[in-house]
Design an enzyme around this catalytic site. Structure first.
Site, PDB file in Angstrom:
ATOM      1  N   ASP A  43       0.806  -1.268   0.167  1.00 31.97           N
ATOM      2  CA  ASP A  43       0.012  -0.038   0.081  1.00 31.97           C
ATOM      3  C   ASP A  43       0.852   1.211  -0.067  1.00 31.97           C
ATOM      4  O   ASP A  43       0.332   2.405   0.208  1.00 31.97           O
ATOM      5  CB  ASP A  43      -0.847   0.215   1.136  1.00 31.97           C
ATOM      6  CG  ASP A  43      -0.250  -0.127   2.503  1.00 31.97           C
ATOM      7  OD1 ASP A  43       1.001   0.034   2.622  1.00 31.97           O
ATOM      8  OD2 ASP A  43      -0.999  -0.207   3.526  1.00 31.97           O
ATOM      9  N   GLY A  44       2.110   1.247  -0.036  1.00 30.89           N
ATOM     10  CA  GLY A  44       2.978   2.137  -0.352  1.00 30.89           C
ATOM     11  C   GLY A  44       3.722   2.852   1.075  1.00 30.89           C
ATOM     12  O   GLY A  44       4.752   3.511   1.070  1.00 30.89           O
TER      13      GLY A  44
ATOM     14  N   ARG B 236      15.161  26.809  -0.854  1.00 33.82           N
ATOM     15  CA  ARG B 236      14.462  27.898  -1.709  1.00 33.82           C
ATOM     16  C   ARG B 236      13.727  28.741  -1.121  1.00 33.82           C
ATOM     17  O   ARG B 236      13.363  29.953  -1.286  1.00 33.82           O
ATOM     18  CB  ARG B 236      14.304  27.365  -3.092  1.00 33.82           C
ATOM     19  CG  ARG B 236      13.111  26.553  -3.353  1.00 33.82           C
ATOM     20  CD  ARG B 236      12.314  26.729  -4.551  1.00 33.82           C
ATOM     21  NE  ARG B 236      13.187  26.091  -5.952  1.00 33.82           N
ATOM     22  CZ  ARG B 236      13.179  24.866  -6.157  1.00 33.82           C
ATOM     23  NH1 ARG B 236      12.535  23.842  -5.514  1.00 33.82           N
ATOM     24  NH2 ARG B 236      13.972  24.458  -7.399  1.00 33.82           N
ATOM     25  N   GLN B 237      12.375  28.108  -0.545  1.00 34.35           N
ATOM     26  CA  GLN B 237      11.324  28.883   0.095  1.00 34.35           C
ATOM     27  C   GLN B 237      11.864  29.408   1.306  1.00 34.35           C
ATOM     28  O   GLN B 237      11.125  28.642   2.569  1.00 34.35           O
ATOM     29  CB  GLN B 237      10.009  27.859   0.018  1.00 34.35           C
ATOM     30  CG  GLN B 237       8.755  28.707   0.231  1.00 34.35           C
ATOM     31  CD  GLN B 237       8.354  29.535  -1.117  1.00 34.35           C
ATOM     32  OE1 GLN B 237       8.629  29.119  -2.372  1.00 34.35           O
ATOM     33  NE2 GLN B 237       7.765  30.443  -0.810  1.00 34.35           N
TER      34      GLN B 237
ATOM     35  N   HIS C  56      22.020  25.918  -0.716  1.00 32.43           N
ATOM     36  CA  HIS C  56      21.924  26.962  -1.408  1.00 32.43           C
ATOM     37  C   HIS C  56      21.060  28.105  -0.612  1.00 32.43           C
ATOM     38  O   HIS C  56      19.818  28.083  -0.217  1.00 32.43           O
ATOM     39  CB  HIS C  56      20.963  26.748  -2.571  1.00 32.43           C
ATOM     40  CG  HIS C  56      20.723  27.662  -3.587  1.00 32.43           C
ATOM     41  ND1 HIS C  56      21.809  28.142  -4.425  1.00 32.43           N
ATOM     42  CD2 HIS C  56      19.636  28.841  -3.734  1.00 32.43           C
ATOM     43  CE1 HIS C  56      21.463  29.343  -5.149  1.00 32.43           C
ATOM     44  NE2 HIS C  56      20.308  29.514  -4.807  1.00 32.43           N
TER      45      HIS C  56
ATOM     46  N   ASP D 164      24.672  34.315 -13.049  1.00 36.37           N
ATOM     47  CA  ASP D 164      24.076  35.397 -12.629  1.00 36.37           C
ATOM     48  C   ASP D 164      24.996  36.122 -11.484  1.00 36.37           C
ATOM     49  O   ASP D 164      25.917  35.552 -10.877  1.00 36.37           O
ATOM     50  CB  ASP D 164      22.556  34.883 -11.978  1.00 36.37           C
ATOM     51  CG  ASP D 164      22.995  33.876 -10.920  1.00 36.37           C
ATOM     52  OD1 ASP D 164      23.870  33.851 -10.263  1.00 36.37           O
ATOM     53  OD2 ASP D 164      22.083  33.041 -10.908  1.00 36.37           O
TER      54      ASP D 164
ATOM     55  N   LYS E 193      20.894  37.347 -15.294  1.00 35.65           N
ATOM     56  CA  LYS E 193      19.912  36.501 -15.316  1.00 35.65           C
ATOM     57  C   LYS E 193      18.669  37.221 -15.079  1.00 35.65           C
ATOM     58  O   LYS E 193      18.502  37.901 -13.738  1.00 35.65           O
ATOM     59  CB  LYS E 193      20.161  35.079 -14.542  1.00 35.65           C
ATOM     60  CG  LYS E 193      19.109  34.121 -14.536  1.00 35.65           C
ATOM     61  CD  LYS E 193      19.475  32.802 -13.984  1.00 35.65           C
ATOM     62  CE  LYS E 193      19.142  32.538 -12.756  1.00 35.65           C
ATOM     63  NZ  LYS E 193      19.489  31.334 -12.016  1.00 35.65           N
TER      64      LYS E 193
ATOM     65  N   ARG F 128      14.818  35.515 -14.143  1.00 35.95           N
ATOM     66  CA  ARG F 128      13.908  34.239 -13.790  1.00 35.95           C
ATOM     67  C   ARG F 128      12.415  34.805 -13.914  1.00 35.95           C
ATOM     68  O   ARG F 128      12.087  35.613 -13.133  1.00 35.95           O
ATOM     69  CB  ARG F 128      14.194  33.654 -12.601  1.00 35.95           C
ATOM     70  CG  ARG F 128      13.573  32.317 -12.635  1.00 35.95           C
ATOM     71  CD  ARG F 128      13.997  31.453 -11.303  1.00 35.95           C
ATOM     72  NE  ARG F 128      15.150  30.627 -11.455  1.00 35.95           N
ATOM     73  CZ  ARG F 128      15.160  29.479 -12.278  1.00 35.95           C
ATOM     74  NH1 ARG F 128      14.342  29.006 -12.741  1.00 35.95           N
ATOM     75  NH2 ARG F 128      16.659  29.119 -12.354  1.00 35.95           N
TER      76      ARG F 128
END
Ligand code: R5P
Length: 298
Positions: A35-36, A93-94, A126, A167, A190, A192
């Site tokens: 079932d995962g 990133r967030q 990052h 960038d 750059k 985005r």
């Protein structure tokens, strides 16, 4: 002597870390029920041991729950400490709410990892707007840097290189790589416009004719940054660039698309990928032991 436990798919890095540090290599058994749901078994005696779980965090949503189950089991079975070796660290990133209602996932992810482990070692996270990992991680969190390894690879492998940052954000990093490689450098501009929509502007590179551009970035994710930068360099009359990155995420068909516009694509082994040509294993092993860091190619 530490006990190094690889999660599935991390055996190559874990084996090298065990060999380099003369540590014991153990095993974790992991599979999915029909079932995962995840089944996790620690197949080594961890009692009283200082344990390193090795798990790079590319595609983290597939890995995270199993990783936390393993960390909790190791602790439950009596380990003295449990450290996460994540050569690539996800969810950086967030780091703020750009639109109302957005989840600040980097803070939540850091809290979850900090709750499951005693310490963290990673390579070139990052950081964007965080000054350091300690801004969000509440456990000792060590960020190692692959710049010297990349610079040494360039100096060794590329004739007449021109190191190119895609960038402004990359300027400091790229200038350090270029200085160590003994090469000039330039930085592109750059914009985005979306996850997969990037435009790149290249300054006049006339004075660098005859040099091989070497695009250097920390991450290749959608690949748009590298692909657009490579196209613009060629449109300027430069030869196809060598593309070098630390973390080989390569979403969807990013890798073949980049290969089509690059002279060569090279990454470190923080994320296992066919483009890996520079190993960070010595960097991690030396740092974990507090020793010096020789560079080494795969
Ligand atoms: C940007 O901030 C990073 O340094 C990379 O340039 C970026 O993450 C690359 O992403 P993509 O491959 O999706 O263009």
């Amino acid at each position: 002597m530490r006990l190094i436990l690889p999660l599935p798919g991390q055996e190559a890095m874990a084996t090298r870390l065990a060999e380099l540090g003369r540590h014991e290599l153990g095993a974790v058994e992991m599979r999915r029920f029909p079932d995962g749901e995840s089944y996790v078994r620690i197949a080594s005696d961890v009692s009283g041991r200082h344990v390193d779980l090795v798990c790079t965090l590319a595609r983290p949503d597939e890995r995270f729950l199993g990783l936390v189950f393993a960390a909790e089991a190791v602790r439950d079975l009596g380990a003295a400490s449990v450290r996460l070796i994540a050569p690539y660290l996800a969810y950086m990133r967030q780091d703020r709410r750009f639109k109302p209602g957005e989840a600040v996932t980097s803070a939540t992810f850091a809290r979850l990892i900090s709750g499951a482990f005693d310490a963290l070692v990673t390579v070139d996270p990052h950081l964007h707007r965080y000054p350091a990992l300690t801004a969000v991680y509440t456990i000792p969190a060590q960020a190692l840097h692959a710049a010297d390894l990349i610079a040494d690879w360039i100096a060794d492998q590329v004739e007449q290189p021109l190191v190119v940052g895609p960038d402004e954000e990359s300027r400091q990093w790229v200038s350090a790589v270029a200085a160590r490689a003994g090469a000039p450098h330039v930085v592109l501009h750059k914009d985005r416009h979306g996850d997969r929509d990037v435009s790149i502007t290249v300054p006049d590179l006339g004075i660098f004719r005859g040099r091989r551009p070497v695009l250097v970035d920390d991450i290749i994710s959608s690949g748009r940054t590298m692909i657009e930068a490579a196209r613009q360099l060629v449109a300027q009359g430069m030869p196809k660039p060598v593309c070098v990155a630390v973390h080989a995420l390569f979403a969807n068909d990013a890798y073949p698309q980049l290969l089509a516009v690059a002279d060569r694509v090279v990454t470190t082994d923080t994320v296992p990928h066919p483009s890996n040509a520079v190993s960070v294993a010595l960097l991690i092993a030396a740092q974990s032991e507090g020793g010096d860091v020789p560079s080494r190619r795969l």
